[in-house]
Write an enzyme that holds these catalytic residues in place. Structure first.
Site, PDB file in Angstrom:
ATOM      1  CE  LYS A  43      -2.817  -2.296   3.374  1.00 43.23           C
ATOM      2  NZ  LYS A  43      -3.320  -2.180   4.761  1.00 43.23           N
ATOM      3  N   GLY A  44       2.122   1.114   0.342  1.00 43.24           N
ATOM      4  CA  GLY A  44       2.967   2.276   0.624  1.00 43.24           C
ATOM      5  C   GLY A  44       3.088   3.297  -0.489  1.00 43.24           C
ATOM      6  CD  GLU A  99       8.357  -0.934  -3.267  1.00 50.08           C
ATOM      7  OE1 GLU A  99       7.352  -0.354  -2.835  1.00 50.08           O
ATOM      8  OE2 GLU A  99       8.594  -2.124  -3.032  1.00 50.08           O
ATOM      9  CG  ASP A 100       6.937   1.973  -0.029  1.00 49.70           C
ATOM     10  OD1 ASP A 100       7.721   1.130  -0.524  1.00 49.70           O
ATOM     11  OD2 ASP A 100       6.285   1.751   1.008  1.00 49.70           O
ATOM     12  CG  ASP A 103      14.689  -0.894   4.535  1.00 45.16           C
ATOM     13  OD1 ASP A 103      15.759  -0.342   4.772  1.00 45.16           O
ATOM     14  OD2 ASP A 103      13.994  -1.416   5.428  1.00 45.16           O
ATOM     15  CE  LYS A 131      14.660   3.299   5.752  1.00 41.47           C
ATOM     16  NZ  LYS A 131      13.983   2.556   6.834  1.00 41.47           N
ATOM     17  CG  PHE A 152      10.533   3.284  10.648  1.00 36.56           C
ATOM     18  CD1 PHE A 152      10.719   2.084   9.965  1.00 36.56           C
ATOM     19  CD2 PHE A 152       9.241   3.734  10.860  1.00 36.56           C
ATOM     20  CE1 PHE A 152       9.638   1.346   9.504  1.00 36.56           C
ATOM     21  CE2 PHE A 152       8.148   2.999  10.401  1.00 36.56           C
ATOM     22  CZ  PHE A 152       8.352   1.800   9.734  1.00 36.56           C
ATOM     23  CB  VAL A 153      10.412   7.891   6.754  1.00 36.57           C
ATOM     24  CG1 VAL A 153      11.795   8.495   6.868  1.00 36.57           C
ATOM     25  CG2 VAL A 153      10.355   6.875   5.628  1.00 36.57           C
ATOM     26  CG  ASP A 159       2.469   1.154   7.403  1.00 37.18           C
ATOM     27  OD1 ASP A 159       3.363   0.923   6.568  1.00 37.18           O
ATOM     28  OD2 ASP A 159       1.994   0.266   8.145  1.00 37.18           O
ATOM     29  NE  ARG A 165      -0.848   2.183   4.895  1.00 37.20           N
ATOM     30  CZ  ARG A 165       0.197   1.399   4.614  1.00 37.20           C
ATOM     31  NH1 ARG A 165       1.231   1.888   3.968  1.00 37.20           N
ATOM     32  NH2 ARG A 165       0.209   0.137   4.985  1.00 37.20           N
TER      33      ARG A 165
HETATM   34  P1  IMP Z   1      12.621  -3.966   1.560  1.00 36.10           P
HETATM   35  O1  IMP Z   1      13.366  -4.168   2.855  1.00 36.10           O
HETATM   36  O2  IMP Z   1      13.472  -3.238   0.547  1.00 36.10           O
HETATM   37  O3  IMP Z   1      12.061  -5.246   1.052  1.00 36.10           O
HETATM   38  O4  IMP Z   1      11.392  -3.009   1.901  1.00 36.10           O
HETATM   39  C1  IMP Z   1      10.234  -3.575   2.434  1.00 36.10           C
HETATM   40  C2  IMP Z   1       9.155  -2.601   2.727  1.00 36.10           C
HETATM   41  O5  IMP Z   1       9.359  -2.153   4.054  1.00 36.10           O
HETATM   42  C3  IMP Z   1       9.033  -1.331   1.889  1.00 36.10           C
HETATM   43  O6  IMP Z   1       8.343  -1.495   0.684  1.00 36.10           O
HETATM   44  C4  IMP Z   1       8.246  -0.467   2.855  1.00 36.10           C
HETATM   45  O7  IMP Z   1       6.862  -0.702   2.721  1.00 36.10           O
HETATM   46  C5  IMP Z   1       8.731  -0.943   4.217  1.00 36.10           C
HETATM   47  N1  IMP Z   1       9.690   0.035   4.776  1.00 36.10           N
HETATM   48  C6  IMP Z   1      11.023   0.035   4.707  1.00 36.10           C
HETATM   49  N2  IMP Z   1      11.552   1.093   5.346  1.00 36.10           N
HETATM   50  C7  IMP Z   1      10.487   1.800   5.819  1.00 36.10           C
HETATM   51  C8  IMP Z   1      10.355   3.021   6.573  1.00 36.10           C
HETATM   52  O8  IMP Z   1      11.333   3.711   6.928  1.00 36.10           O
HETATM   53  N3  IMP Z   1       9.084   3.382   6.881  1.00 36.10           N
HETATM   54  C9  IMP Z   1       7.981   2.672   6.507  1.00 36.10           C
HETATM   55  N4  IMP Z   1       8.064   1.551   5.801  1.00 36.10           N
HETATM   56  C10 IMP Z   1       9.293   1.117   5.461  1.00 36.10           C
END
Ligand code: IMP
Length: 176
Positions: A43-44, A99-100, A103, A131, A152-153, A159, A165
């Site tokens: 949903k991000g 993508e949001d 990470d 990140k 953490f944002v 969210d 959100r």
């Molecule tokens: P990944 O670790 O790259 O697989 O990211 C997984 C998901 O974690 C992202 O799509 C976000 O939805 C969530 N996420 C990662 N960092 C943050 C943050 O700082 N705030 C909120 N959601 C996050």
């Protein structure tokens, strides 16, 4: 704000800064494509995606996919889970994933592996945030809004346990 939620530390990107960068990204994307199948990763990225897509002037089709994590515990995510797949066929299409944040890179690795089986003409990634300090898997981001430090944002689609959100700014939360 809810007393059970960690407090907000500071505004990282305000609404005007976010919107200005989104317009720049949309102009770049418009210049690179003749047509796009945009995949919104829920949903991000829903706020980001709708703002971005309104500025793109080549033909766009939209689909959504909903990914989550097993064992999502506030600020820590674990294995990626596909809650809902896209409906469209991506075979022969120019796919742009919206993508949001990238990470660890686990979510994008999952999507790339899934899409690789479906013969798209091209797959590119547009992510609002990255990140890099948390990366476990190398991911190429074709269009990136902002790089952020290891914080953490929340807000603007991001969210914490489904809260925050709808804030217009992207803000940093105090660590748990
Ligand atoms: P990944 O670790 O790259 O697989 O990211 C997984 C998901 O974690 C992202 O799509 C976000 O939805 C969530 N996420 C990662 N960092 C943050 C943050 O700082 N705030 C909120 N959601 C996050």
């Amino acid at each position: 704000m809810n007393a059970n939620l960690p407090p907000i530390q500071k505004v990282l990107f305000d609404e005007a800064t976010i919107q200005k960068r989104i317009k720049e990204l949309a102009d770049e994307i418009t210049a690179d494509y003749e047509d796009i199948l945009a995949i919104i990763v829920l949903k991000g990225s829903m706020f980001f995606a709708t703002d971005l897509l309104k500025h793109i002037t080549v033909p766009v089709e939209i689909d959504t996919m909903h990914l989550g994590s097993y064992g999502m515990k506030g600020m820590k995510s674990e294995a990626v889970r596909l809650n809902n797949d896209i409906v469209s066929s991506i075979e022969g299409r120019n796919v742009l994933i919206l993508e949001d944040i990238v990470d660890t890179g686990k979510t994008m690795k999952y999507i790339h592996e899934l899409f690789a089986l479906r013969n798209p003409a091209s797959v590119k990634l547009c992510s609002l945030l990255s990140k890099p300090s948390k990366r476990e898997i190398e991911i190429d981001i074709d269009y990136l809004g902002f790089e952020i430090p290891d914080a953490f944002v929340v807000g603007y689609g991001f969210d914490y346990k489904e809260k925050y959100r709808t804030l217009r700014d992207i803000v940093v939360m105090e660590p748990e």
